[in-house]
Scaffold this motif. Structure first.
Motif, PDB file in Angstrom:
ATOM      1  N   TYR A 156       0.991   4.411  -2.645  1.00 26.85           N
ATOM      2  CA  TYR A 156       0.917   5.823  -2.248  1.00 26.85           C
ATOM      3  C   TYR A 156       2.071   6.619  -2.861  1.00 26.85           C
ATOM      4  O   TYR A 156       1.881   7.749  -3.322  1.00 26.85           O
TER       5      TYR A 156
ATOM      6  N   LEU B 231      -7.419   7.019   0.030  1.00 32.58           N
ATOM      7  CA  LEU B 231      -6.376   6.162   0.579  1.00 32.58           C
ATOM      8  C   LEU B 231      -6.685   4.667   0.502  1.00 32.58           C
ATOM      9  O   LEU B 231      -5.834   3.852   0.813  1.00 32.58           O
TER      10      LEU B 231
ATOM     11  N   MET C  16      -3.318  13.174  -2.954  1.00 34.51           N
ATOM     12  CA  MET C  16      -4.115  11.981  -3.279  1.00 34.51           C
ATOM     13  C   MET C  16      -5.604  12.218  -3.039  1.00 34.51           C
ATOM     14  O   MET C  16      -6.402  11.273  -3.120  1.00 34.51           O
TER      15      MET C  16
ATOM     16  N   ALA D   9       4.646   7.668   3.537  1.00 34.49           N
ATOM     17  CA  ALA D   9       3.800   6.679   2.866  1.00 34.49           C
ATOM     18  C   ALA D   9       3.613   5.451   3.754  1.00 34.49           C
ATOM     19  O   ALA D   9       2.505   4.907   3.871  1.00 34.49           O
TER      20      ALA D   9
ATOM     21  N   ALA E  43       0.179   4.056   5.463  1.00 32.47           N
ATOM     22  CA  ALA E  43      -0.261   2.692   5.170  1.00 32.47           C
ATOM     23  C   ALA E  43      -0.445   1.864   6.433  1.00 32.47           C
ATOM     24  O   ALA E  43      -1.268   0.946   6.469  1.00 32.47           O
TER      25      ALA E  43
ATOM     26  N   THR F 281       0.836  -1.203   0.000  1.00 34.98           N
ATOM     27  CA  THR F 281       0.000   0.000   0.000  1.00 34.98           C
ATOM     28  C   THR F 281       0.870   1.251   0.000  1.00 34.98           C
ATOM     29  O   THR F 281       0.592   2.221  -0.714  1.00 34.98           O
TER      30      THR F 281
ATOM     31  N   ARG G 145       1.271   7.176  -6.564  1.00 41.11           N
ATOM     32  CA  ARG G 145       0.220   8.183  -6.739  1.00 41.11           C
ATOM     33  C   ARG G 145       0.770   9.590  -6.477  1.00 41.11           C
ATOM     34  O   ARG G 145       0.516  10.527  -7.239  1.00 41.11           O
TER      35      ARG G 145
END
Length: 300
Positions: free
Chosen positions: A75, A126, A122, A97, A101, A71, A78
């Motif tokens: 991130y 999430l 973002m 990040a 996560a 994850t 992104r």
């Protein structure tokens, strides 16, 4: 997590075509031309490998599980679709990040500021759908051995170092990983990028051929039982391996899976593994550290 990937913000806002992704990155570089010219960086795949190594080191120290690391990698991807990397301290972004996560409590200077920056870029979207669930649910359907399952899992982990999480749905990634695990096989010698390309091209071509013929004469391959006979001869093992591939080909033929997407995923993974062979950790680290220190991004 959202009930379905198909209704998620991941699909609606964070899945792009290759052209869209290239245009976004081109605009970022155009907006920071002076920085781009002043601080050349390694190719993007090498940066992804380096970031992955830093995340894994931090995650191992903190006992973070693989899905949280995955994850965090998404991130990062992104965030760097929206922000030119040379404007940031990548080490701080990596820590942020991972914090997002896994909700860690890290006492790192400026982490809160970077957290707000990342969440903002973002758009607070999430939730991440990952290939792990599909991979786990299909392992028994295709009678994957433990070694084949581990190889498929390793391929899924590797795909986070490519652009594939921004290009294709998680189930396509999982199915591609299973295919690669079946055609390469853990005990198969010579698992090079070239062998991977040849084997998967053959398998996917077989899928497409069967799909064309199915309208006239549907093809079903029963294969063999799912029992893994450890004491079988080499010939038996080869027959079992072929039966698994045929069973998998039949499944793809009879489903509405995006075969072209799987072909593209395979090609991207092959390119990544070829690129990985030329990766130089020292050069990558030095080029990142150069712009971080030159711009004072390592200071509070």
């Amino acid at each position: 997590m959202a009930a379905s990937y198909w209704e998620s913000t991941q699909r609606r806002y964070w899945q792009f075509s290759k052209d869209e992704l290239a245009q976004m990155r081109e605009k970022l570089e155009e907006s920071e031309q002076s920085l781009v010219q002043m601080f050349p960086l390694p190719q993007r795949r090498h940066l992804s490998i380096y970031f992955n190594q830093q995340l894994n080191r931090l995650g191992k120290r903190l006992g973070v599980r693989q899905q949280a690391l995955a994850t965090a990698q998404i991130y990062l991807k992104r965030f760097y679709c929206k922000v030119e990397i040379r404007r940031t301290n990548p080490y701080l972004v990596i820590a942020t990040a991972l914090y997002l996560a896994y909700f860690l409590t890290l006492d790192i200077s400026r982490l809160g500021e970077c957290e707000f920056f990342m969440i903002s870029e973002m758009h607070s979207q999430l939730i991440v759908h990952q290939p792990y669930r599909t991979l786990t649910s299909l392992q028994s359907d295709f009678f994957l051995s433990q070694e084949e399952g581990n190889l498929a899992l390793s391929i899924v982990n590797d795909h986070y170092m490519t652009d594939l999480p921004l290009l294709y749905p998680p189930h396509i990634i999982a199915l591609t990983a299973i295919l690669l695990a079946l055609v390469l096989r853990p005990n198969n010698s010579g698992g090079t990028a070239a062998n991977m390309a040849a084997a998967t091209t053959t398998a996917l071509a077989q899928v497409q051929a069967q799909a064309q013929a199915q309208a006239q004469m549907p093809t079903r391959t029963s294969g063999s039982s799912g029992n893994q006979n450890a004491s079988g001869s080499e010939k038996d093992r080869q027959q079992e391996a072929r039966a698994k591939v045929q069973r998998y080909v039949a499944f793809l033929t009879e489903s509405a899976i995006d075969i072209e997407g799987m072909v593209d995923c395979t090609q991207e993974l092959i390119s990544f593994y070829e690129c990985h062979e030329q990766y130089n950790d020292k050069i990558t680290r030095e080029q990142i550290n150069r712009f971080v220190k030159a711009r004072g991004l390592d200071k509070s």
